[in-house]
Design a protein around this motif. Structure first.
Motif, short mmCIF file in Angstrom:
data_model
loop_
_atom_site.label_atom_id
_atom_site.label_comp_id
_atom_site.label_asym_id
_atom_site.label_seq_id
_atom_site.Cartn_x
_atom_site.Cartn_y
_atom_site.Cartn_z
N GLY A 273 0.78 -1.24 0.00
CA GLY A 273 0.00 0.00 0.00
C GLY A 273 0.80 1.28 0.00
N TYR A 274 2.03 1.23 -0.52
CA TYR A 274 2.89 2.41 -0.45
C TYR A 274 2.29 3.62 -1.16
N LYS A 275 1.64 3.42 -2.29
CA LYS A 275 1.09 4.56 -3.03
C LYS A 275 0.02 5.27 -2.21
N ILE A 276 -0.76 4.52 -1.45
CA ILE A 276 -1.75 5.14 -0.57
C ILE A 276 -1.06 6.06 0.43
N ILE A 277 0.03 5.59 0.99
CA ILE A 277 0.76 6.38 1.99
C ILE A 277 1.32 7.65 1.36
N GLN A 278 1.79 7.56 0.11
CA GLN A 278 2.25 8.75 -0.58
C GLN A 278 1.12 9.76 -0.77
N TYR A 279 -0.04 9.28 -1.20
CA TYR A 279 -1.18 10.19 -1.36
C TYR A 279 -1.51 10.86 -0.03
N MET A 280 -1.57 10.07 1.02
CA MET A 280 -1.93 10.60 2.33
C MET A 280 -0.89 11.59 2.83
N ALA A 281 0.40 11.37 2.49
CA ALA A 281 1.45 12.31 2.89
C ALA A 281 1.23 13.68 2.28
N CYS A 282 0.61 13.71 1.11
CA CYS A 282 0.30 14.99 0.46
C CYS A 282 -1.07 15.54 0.88
N GLY A 283 -1.73 14.88 1.82
CA GLY A 283 -3.03 15.35 2.26
C GLY A 283 -4.14 15.03 1.30
N LEU A 284 -4.00 13.95 0.54
CA LEU A 284 -5.04 13.54 -0.40
C LEU A 284 -5.96 12.50 0.24
N PRO A 285 -7.27 12.59 0.03
CA PRO A 285 -8.14 11.47 0.35
C PRO A 285 -7.92 10.38 -0.69
N VAL A 286 -8.24 9.15 -0.34
CA VAL A 286 -7.94 8.04 -1.25
C VAL A 286 -9.18 7.18 -1.46
N VAL A 287 -9.20 6.51 -2.60
CA VAL A 287 -10.13 5.42 -2.86
C VAL A 287 -9.27 4.23 -3.24
N ALA A 288 -9.43 3.11 -2.53
CA ALA A 288 -8.55 1.96 -2.73
C ALA A 288 -9.33 0.67 -2.64
N SER A 289 -8.87 -0.32 -3.36
CA SER A 289 -9.50 -1.64 -3.32
C SER A 289 -9.38 -2.26 -1.94
N THR A 290 -10.39 -3.02 -1.57
CA THR A 290 -10.43 -3.66 -0.25
C THR A 290 -9.59 -4.94 -0.30
N VAL A 291 -8.26 -4.75 -0.38
CA VAL A 291 -7.34 -5.86 -0.58
C VAL A 291 -6.08 -5.62 0.25
N GLY A 292 -5.60 -6.65 0.91
CA GLY A 292 -4.29 -6.63 1.55
C GLY A 292 -4.09 -5.50 2.53
N ALA A 293 -2.92 -4.87 2.46
CA ALA A 293 -2.55 -3.81 3.39
C ALA A 293 -3.44 -2.58 3.26
N ASN A 294 -4.11 -2.41 2.13
CA ASN A 294 -5.03 -1.28 1.97
C ASN A 294 -6.03 -1.23 3.12
N ILE A 295 -6.47 -2.40 3.57
CA ILE A 295 -7.48 -2.48 4.63
C ILE A 295 -6.94 -1.91 5.93
N ASP A 296 -5.65 -2.05 6.18
CA ASP A 296 -5.04 -1.53 7.41
C ASP A 296 -4.75 -0.04 7.32
N ILE A 297 -4.41 0.43 6.12
CA ILE A 297 -3.99 1.82 5.97
C ILE A 297 -5.19 2.77 5.86
N VAL A 298 -6.18 2.38 5.07
CA VAL A 298 -7.34 3.24 4.83
C VAL A 298 -8.39 2.98 5.91
N ARG A 299 -8.72 4.02 6.65
CA ARG A 299 -9.82 3.96 7.61
C ARG A 299 -11.05 4.48 6.90
N HIS A 300 -11.91 3.55 6.52
CA HIS A 300 -13.05 3.85 5.64
C HIS A 300 -13.92 4.96 6.24
N GLY A 301 -14.12 6.02 5.45
CA GLY A 301 -14.93 7.14 5.89
C GLY A 301 -14.16 8.18 6.68
N GLU A 302 -12.90 7.88 7.04
CA GLU A 302 -12.09 8.82 7.82
C GLU A 302 -11.01 9.47 6.97
#
Length: 361
Positions: A273-302
């Motif tokens: 899920g590194y790309k998600i972390i990059q987006y979040m570092a820039c203050g971007l909200p994300v939309v990500a597939s419910t797969v693997g580490a994405n589930i731990d990194i993305v707090r759905h709705g937050e």
């Protein structure tokens, strides 16, 4: 405290994302913590340039030279406290041969940021499955510690009988990333960062991206795929830019929403899920597939939305495109999570403890 001497056997130098992020970016911080690391890359940048450029076959034919050099590096270095190995010392060599060479590199810590074992145990070649299917399990079993980038990889290490397992996520140096000001723009930018090897995941969601961008007047910015990908989006004209380490953070800062689509398969569950972390570092909200580490990194709705299926992808993208306040709130939550946990400074002390513990035995 005695300074620790570590031999790092990475797969690549800085041009290789896994090596740059899992080990090389830590070296200055480890040095500050009394750990001196001597790095040896198996494949130089010229190998990757040929492999992903116009000469992939030439790169593969010349790979044996790099193996010979690594054999010398392993056998002629005995003044170290611990070896730090990215995945394996010699890809596609059987374990009995790698193990014989690795005796000079004991004790060792081995690191995984993807499901490398599936390259062997799920190979389409019966010969590869038979000869190499349990190779990575044996490498894990012989390590003083297995460092895994997510829970899926850690579970495989436990199954293999690893004596110690630590989960250290793939993280960013958050100081390199500027937080986006989500201006009330007429055409928000949906952004994707990847490579030719991962563009298939993007194209899986081509239809929903075409629909929401066309109907809601959003733009699509793609970083790292082949330029031909732009022509596969019908009436939508995405902007495609080449990836570079120097410009990556600035390019992400041009986005308003970051996306990370994946398929739900064994290999994808090992991604960190590194790309998600990059987006979040820039203050971007994300939309990500419910797969693997994405589930731990993305707090759905937050800090973003987890999406499984076309309808969920459409809903998440539409809500973010239509609401600047929502983009801002979720982006700030993501950045706060990076500052608390998903950054190189926060994880450097944990990595240093792993290496010191392995080197003390």
């Amino acid at each position: 405290m005695k300074r620790l001497k570590v031999l790092l056997f990475s797969r690549y130098s800085r041009l290789g994302p896994s090596s740059r992020l899992r080990s090389l970016q830590y070296l200055p911080l480890l040095q500050d913590r009394g750990i001196d690391v001597e790095a040896h890359a198996l494949f130089p940048d010229t190998y990757l340039e040929k492999l992903y450029g116009d000469h992939p076959e030439a790169a593969r034919r010349g790979a044996w030279r790099h193996y010979v050099r690594r054999i010398g590096q392993v056998l002629h270095h005995d003044r170290h406290d611990v070896a730090w190995i990215e995945g394996e010392l010699f890809p596609y060599l059987p374990h009995w041969l790698e193990s014989a060479l690795a005796r000079a590199a004991r004790p060792y810590v081995v690191d995984y940021d993807d499901a490398l074992f599936h390259k062997y145990d799920l190979s389409s070649s019966p010969l590869v499955r038979r000869v190499l299917g349990d190779k990575i399990d044996q490498v894990m079993r012989g390590a003083a510690c297995v460092v895994a980038g997510n829970r899926y990889l850690a579970a495989r290490a436990a199954q293999a009988g690893a004596r110690r397992i630590e989960i250290i996520p793939t993280v960013v140096d958050e100081k390199r990333y500027s937080v986006v000001d989500h201006a009330d723009v007429a055409r928000p930018v949906i952004g994707w960062v990847g490579s030719p090897a991962t563009e298939e995941y993007l194209l899986d969601n081509r239809e929903v991206l075409e629909q929401v961008c066309t109907r809601l007047h959003a733009r699509l910015l793609l970083v790292g795929p082949r330029t031909e990908v732009a022509g596969q989006f019908g009436g939508l004209e995405p902007e495609v830019v080449a990836w570079s380490e120097d410009s990556e953070a600035a390019t992400i800062a041009r986005m308003d929403i970051g996306i990370m689509p994946l398929r739900d398969g064994p290999w994808e569950r090992g991604k960190c899920g590194y790309k998600i972390i990059q987006y979040m570092a820039c203050g971007l909200p994300v939309v990500a597939s419910t797969v693997g580490a994405n589930i731990d990194i993305v707090r759905h709705g937050e800090n973003g939305f987890l999406a499984s299926g076309t309808a969920a992808w459409r809903d998440g993208l539409e809500r973010l495109i239509l609401s600047r306040p929502l983009r801002t709130r979720m982006g700030r939550a993501g950045r706060a999570r990076v500052e608390d946990e998903y950054n190189v400074t926060a994880q450097a002390s944990r990595l240093a403890e792993v290496l010191r513990s392995a080197g003390s035995h």
